[in-house]
Design a protein around this motif. Structure first.
Motif, mmCIF file in Angstrom:
data_model
loop_
_atom_site.group_PDB
_atom_site.id
_atom_site.type_symbol
_atom_site.label_atom_id
_atom_site.label_comp_id
_atom_site.label_asym_id
_atom_site.label_seq_id
_atom_site.Cartn_x
_atom_site.Cartn_y
_atom_site.Cartn_z
ATOM 1 N N ALA A 214 0.832 -1.202 0.000
ATOM 2 C CA ALA A 214 0.000 0.000 0.000
ATOM 3 C C ALA A 214 0.867 1.253 0.000
ATOM 4 O O ALA A 214 0.569 2.232 -0.699
ATOM 5 C CB ALA A 214 -0.941 -0.001 1.201
ATOM 6 N N ILE A 215 1.968 1.227 0.748
ATOM 7 C CA ILE A 215 2.877 2.372 0.765
ATOM 8 C C ILE A 215 3.515 2.558 -0.611
ATOM 9 O O ILE A 215 3.617 3.677 -1.122
ATOM 10 C CB ILE A 215 3.945 2.197 1.864
ATOM 11 C CG1 ILE A 215 3.284 2.317 3.235
ATOM 12 C CG2 ILE A 215 5.062 3.223 1.715
ATOM 13 C CD1 ILE A 215 4.186 1.965 4.391
ATOM 14 N N GLY A 216 3.914 1.455 -1.243
ATOM 15 C CA GLY A 216 4.495 1.529 -2.586
ATOM 16 C C GLY A 216 3.509 2.076 -3.613
ATOM 17 O O GLY A 216 3.866 2.904 -4.449
ATOM 18 N N LEU A 217 2.270 1.590 -3.554
ATOM 19 C CA LEU A 217 1.243 2.098 -4.469
ATOM 20 C C LEU A 217 0.943 3.580 -4.225
ATOM 21 O O LEU A 217 0.693 4.329 -5.161
ATOM 22 C CB LEU A 217 -0.041 1.277 -4.346
ATOM 23 C CG LEU A 217 -0.043 -0.078 -5.029
ATOM 24 C CD1 LEU A 217 -1.361 -0.797 -4.774
ATOM 25 C CD2 LEU A 217 0.179 0.079 -6.517
ATOM 26 N N THR A 218 0.985 3.991 -2.960
ATOM 27 C CA THR A 218 0.770 5.403 -2.646
ATOM 28 C C THR A 218 1.863 6.265 -3.261
ATOM 29 O O THR A 218 1.590 7.328 -3.835
ATOM 30 C CB THR A 218 0.724 5.617 -1.123
ATOM 31 O OG1 THR A 218 -0.311 4.800 -0.572
ATOM 32 C CG2 THR A 218 0.455 7.068 -0.780
ATOM 33 N N LEU A 219 3.117 5.814 -3.178
ATOM 34 C CA LEU A 219 4.215 6.555 -3.799
ATOM 35 C C LEU A 219 4.039 6.628 -5.320
ATOM 36 O O LEU A 219 4.264 7.672 -5.929
ATOM 37 C CB LEU A 219 5.552 5.921 -3.433
ATOM 38 C CG LEU A 219 5.962 6.051 -1.964
ATOM 39 C CD1 LEU A 219 7.255 5.280 -1.708
ATOM 40 C CD2 LEU A 219 6.107 7.500 -1.562
ATOM 41 N N CYS A 220 3.622 5.516 -5.939
ATOM 42 C CA CYS A 220 3.357 5.521 -7.385
ATOM 43 C C CYS A 220 2.232 6.496 -7.723
ATOM 44 O O CYS A 220 2.293 7.213 -8.724
ATOM 45 C CB CYS A 220 2.986 4.123 -7.872
ATOM 46 S SG CYS A 220 4.341 2.957 -7.856
ATOM 47 N N LEU A 221 1.213 6.524 -6.889
ATOM 48 C CA LEU A 221 0.085 7.423 -7.099
ATOM 49 C C LEU A 221 0.535 8.884 -7.042
ATOM 50 O O LEU A 221 0.135 9.698 -7.869
ATOM 51 C CB LEU A 221 -0.994 7.158 -6.049
ATOM 52 C CG LEU A 221 -2.314 7.884 -6.191
ATOM 53 C CD1 LEU A 221 -3.049 7.395 -7.422
ATOM 54 C CD2 LEU A 221 -3.169 7.675 -4.967
#
Length: 155
Positions: A35-42
């Motif tokens: 979720a943290i990785g996807l947030t950074l991508c977002l």
């Protein structure tokens, strides 16, 4: 508009994945890190999309904030036949000019061209009547040259 479709789809997919991970990852470490990785991508994709949008003119019918605006000053314009009419508008009460794109219309292009020539000859400005009105009045021209203000009387 098509170049922005792909980043938007990517944003939707990442946001959906992030929502799914946030719902199902109550105690597990790996989904939380995902979720943290996807947030950074977002964040990165959202910033890139926003910067790309800054350089593009906004479709005139997408403007919803100034629907009651009576007139706007046309600072610059470019017409691409059978494609679009691009205008740079100066709006009273708004800091800086705004770029807009109008769908191609032969009548509007002729009005704009005539108003630009008249303004150049007489020294006035080109104005756009009801720039954000969804139902324009066909009786009055969309573009017109404003009359030159008279000089103040001598003392």
């Amino acid at each position: 508009m098509l170049p922005l479709l792909y980043p938007f789809v990517a944003l939707v997919v990442i946001a959906t994945g992030l929502a799914g991970l946030s719902i199902w990852s109550r105690r597990m470490l790996v989904p939380k890190l995902g979720a943290i990785g996807l947030t950074l991508c977002l964040f990165v994709l959202g910033y890139g999309t926003m910067v790309e949008l800054l350089s593009r003119p906004k479709p005139i019918d997408a403007e919803w904030g100034g629907r009651d605006l009576a007139e706007a000053r046309v600072i610059a314009a470019e017409m691409q036949e059978d494609v679009a009419i691009y205008v740079w508008l100066g709006i009273d009460g708004v800091e800086g000019p705004r770029a807009y794109v109008l769908p191609w219309s032969q009548e509007a292009a002729e009005q704009l061209n005539g108003a630009m020539q008249q303004a150049e000859e007489e020294g006035g400005e080109v104005q756009m009547r009801d720039p954000f009105d969804a139902t324009p009045d066909d009786q009055d021209p969309m573009f017109f040259a404003s009359p030159v203000a008279p000089l103040p009387p001598k003392a």
